[in-house]
Design a protein around this motif. Structure first.
Motif, short mmCIF file in Angstrom:
data_model
loop_
_atom_site.label_atom_id
_atom_site.label_comp_id
_atom_site.label_asym_id
_atom_site.label_seq_id
_atom_site.Cartn_x
_atom_site.Cartn_y
_atom_site.Cartn_z
N GLN A 179 0.83 -1.22 0.00
CA GLN A 179 0.00 0.00 0.00
C GLN A 179 0.86 1.27 0.00
O GLN A 179 0.39 2.35 0.33
CB GLN A 179 -0.92 0.00 1.22
CG GLN A 179 -1.89 -1.16 1.22
CD GLN A 179 -2.76 -1.20 2.46
OE1 GLN A 179 -3.13 -0.15 2.99
NE2 GLN A 179 -3.07 -2.38 2.92
N GLY A 180 2.15 1.09 -0.29
CA GLY A 180 3.02 2.26 -0.40
C GLY A 180 3.62 2.73 0.92
O GLY A 180 4.30 3.76 0.96
N LEU A 181 3.38 1.97 2.02
CA LEU A 181 3.88 2.42 3.32
C LEU A 181 5.43 2.38 3.38
O LEU A 181 6.06 3.31 3.90
CB LEU A 181 3.28 1.54 4.43
CG LEU A 181 3.62 1.92 5.87
CD1 LEU A 181 3.29 3.38 6.15
CD2 LEU A 181 2.86 1.01 6.85
N ARG A 183 21.27 -3.47 1.46
CA ARG A 183 21.60 -4.80 0.93
C ARG A 183 20.29 -5.55 0.77
O ARG A 183 19.54 -5.70 1.73
CB ARG A 183 22.53 -5.55 1.89
CG ARG A 183 23.96 -5.02 1.83
CD ARG A 183 24.92 -5.89 2.58
NE ARG A 183 24.45 -6.17 3.93
CZ ARG A 183 24.51 -7.37 4.50
NH1 ARG A 183 24.99 -8.39 3.83
NH2 ARG A 183 24.09 -7.54 5.73
N VAL A 184 20.00 -6.00 -0.44
CA VAL A 184 18.69 -6.61 -0.74
C VAL A 184 18.90 -7.97 -1.40
O VAL A 184 19.70 -8.10 -2.33
CB VAL A 184 17.88 -5.71 -1.70
CG1 VAL A 184 16.47 -6.25 -1.89
CG2 VAL A 184 17.83 -4.27 -1.20
C1 LIG Z 1 9.92 -4.33 1.10
C2 LIG Z 1 8.81 -3.60 1.85
C3 LIG Z 1 9.42 -2.74 2.93
C4 LIG Z 1 8.06 -2.71 0.84
O1 LIG Z 1 7.07 -1.99 1.52
P1 LIG Z 1 5.59 -1.88 0.91
O2 LIG Z 1 4.84 -0.93 1.75
O3 LIG Z 1 5.00 -3.24 0.75
O4 LIG Z 1 5.94 -1.25 -0.54
P2 LIG Z 1 4.95 -1.03 -1.76
O5 LIG Z 1 3.55 -0.84 -1.26
O6 LIG Z 1 5.55 0.02 -2.60
O7 LIG Z 1 4.96 -2.41 -2.57
C5 LIG Z 1 6.11 -2.80 -3.28
C6 LIG Z 1 5.79 -4.05 -4.07
O8 LIG Z 1 5.60 -5.09 -3.14
C7 LIG Z 1 4.75 -6.07 -3.74
N1 LIG Z 1 3.96 -6.70 -2.65
C8 LIG Z 1 2.92 -6.19 -2.01
N2 LIG Z 1 2.50 -7.04 -1.06
C9 LIG Z 1 3.30 -8.11 -1.13
C10 LIG Z 1 3.37 -9.33 -0.43
N3 LIG Z 1 2.55 -9.62 0.57
N4 LIG Z 1 4.32 -10.22 -0.78
C11 LIG Z 1 5.18 -9.93 -1.78
N5 LIG Z 1 5.17 -8.78 -2.45
C12 LIG Z 1 4.24 -7.89 -2.14
C13 LIG Z 1 3.87 -5.37 -4.71
O9 LIG Z 1 3.98 -6.10 -5.92
C14 LIG Z 1 4.51 -3.98 -4.88
O10 LIG Z 1 4.83 -3.75 -6.21
P3 LIG Z 1 3.75 -3.07 -7.23
O11 LIG Z 1 3.59 -1.66 -6.75
O12 LIG Z 1 4.41 -3.18 -8.55
O13 LIG Z 1 2.49 -3.84 -7.11
C15 LIG Z 1 7.79 -4.61 2.48
O14 LIG Z 1 7.27 -5.41 1.46
C16 LIG Z 1 8.37 -5.49 3.58
O15 LIG Z 1 8.33 -5.16 4.75
N6 LIG Z 1 8.97 -6.65 3.21
C17 LIG Z 1 9.56 -7.56 4.18
C18 LIG Z 1 10.83 -7.00 4.81
C19 LIG Z 1 11.84 -6.58 3.75
O16 LIG Z 1 11.97 -7.20 2.72
N7 LIG Z 1 12.61 -5.51 4.05
C20 LIG Z 1 13.61 -4.97 3.16
C21 LIG Z 1 15.00 -5.41 3.60
S1 LIG Z 1 16.26 -4.51 2.70
#
Ligand SMILES: CC(C)(COP(=O)(O)OP(=O)(O)OC[C@H]1O[C@@H](n2cnc3c(N)ncnc32)[C@H](O)[C@@H]1OP(=O)(O)O)[C@@H](O)C(=O)NCCC(=O)NCCS
Length: 291
Positions: free
Chosen positions: A74-76, A99-100
């Motif tokens: 949701q863009g958070l 680092r990803v």
């Molecule tokens: C990476 C992260 C911080 C992104 O935050 P977010 O609020 O979900 O970011 P966005 O809303 O911009 O979504 C990014 C993408 O995630 C994808 N996404 C959304 N929910 C998802 C889920 N449950 N599983 C996998 N991917 C998902 C979407 O495809 C989106 O891409 P799109 O805009 O092309 O549809 C979050 O997904 C997260 O906490 N991930 C786990 C921890 C992590 O990976 N941290 C980064 C370490 S460097």
């Protein structure tokens, strides 16, 4: 941490064995070491996301971010990074690294939207640099003793040029393109901090209608910085290559590629332009063979 699945914990901490109390203690102590962090709360006061930078004295500091599973997508995450970047910018940090895992599609997508450049590649992990104020980052601050090569491509994946050049003794940064949805700053404004700080630019993109303006903007904005264009074979060297652009073989021939870049860097762009005004490419295109 409680709102994160084992998979999310692994993506955030690179291990799924995470001790909640330990994470809380480390984050609470980080500020004393110059770290900075922001959290997002829901209407009940539950922490649903956080973004954090290790000590701002590190150049560049390392970033970590996580969003509760039920609120992902949701863009958070990008919002948290925007706020974190603004806080860090006020305190004098212009970029941070992250680092990803290459398998972390969500984070890679978020980064492509924010804008980033690759500074290192490790097996299964990509290390990117992000500008605190958004847009493309510049080169990491501080002294540098190796020539700086900016490699430009179209995807964070599959490009080996920057890694080959690091192995060859260069400092290399890889630009995968402008932040998604934004125009390339070099084309739009004539300014790109990565291009401006480079000793050489390698264009690994196809010379199509999207990318031709980038090549032209490099010659216009930084006429003294030599530019190389990757080509598959002699037959694919464009006849109307802009002046000052040197064709080099693609990195599928790693040795020839690094040698050709070496040669291009050895000859100063301005000198080459004086020798061959308006022509740019080197006679015979050394290193490029017919395929
Ligand atoms: C990476 C992260 C911080 C992104 O935050 P977010 O609020 O979900 O970011 P966005 O809303 O911009 O979504 C990014 C993408 O995630 C994808 N996404 C959304 N929910 C998802 C889920 N449950 N599983 C996998 N991917 C998902 C979407 O495809 C989106 O891409 P799109 O805009 O092309 O549809 C979050 O997904 C997260 O906490 N991930 C786990 C921890 C992590 O990976 N941290 C980064 C370490 S460097």
């Amino acid at each position: 941490v409680r709102g994160m699945s084992a998979e999310s914990r692994y993506l955030r901490f690179f291990t799924s064995r995470v001790d909640e109390a330990d994470v809380a203690a480390r984050l609470a102590a980080a500020e004393a070491r110059g770290g900075v962090g922001v959290v997002a709360e829901d209407e009940h006061g539950r922490i649903v996301g956080h973004a954090h930078l290790s000590s701002l004295e590190d150049s560049p500091p390392e970033m970590a971010v996580a969003v509760a599973d039920d609120l992902r997508g949701q863009g958070l995450g990008p919002n948290l990074l925007e706020v974190l970047g603004a806080v860090a910018e006020v305190r004098g940090a212009h970029s941070y690294r992250a680092r990803v895992l290459m398998s972390n599609q969500a984070m890679l997508k978020a980064l492509r939207r924010i804008g980033c450049a690759v500074m290192e590649r490790h097996p299964g992990v990509v290390e990117v640099l992000v500008a605190t104020r958004g847009g493309m980052p510049g080169w990491p601050s501080g002294e540098h003793d190796r020539p700086r090569v900016l490699v430009e491509g179209t995807s964070l994946f599959g490009s080996l040029e920057d890694e080959l050049l690091r192995g060859g003794g260069y400092e290399a940064m890889f630009c995968p393109g402008a932040p998604r949805g934004s125009p390339c700053a070099l084309v739009a404004t004539g300014r790109c901090p990565l291009a401006a700080g480079a000793d050489l630019i390698v264009c690994g993109f196809p010379l199509d209608a999207t990318h031709e303006p980038i090549l032209a903007a490099h010659r216009r904005s930084h006429p003294r910085i030599p530019v190389c264009l990757e080509v598959k074979s002699v037959a694919t060297v464009p006849a109307d290559l802009p002046g000052g652009v040197v064709p080099v073989p693609s990195p599928s021939r790693p040795g020839l590629f690094v040698e050709a870049v070496e040669r291009a860097l050895g000859r100063q762009g301005a000198e080459a332009e004086r020798e061959h005004p308006g022509r740019g490419s080197s006679e015979g295109h050394p290193g490029i063979v017919d395929s």
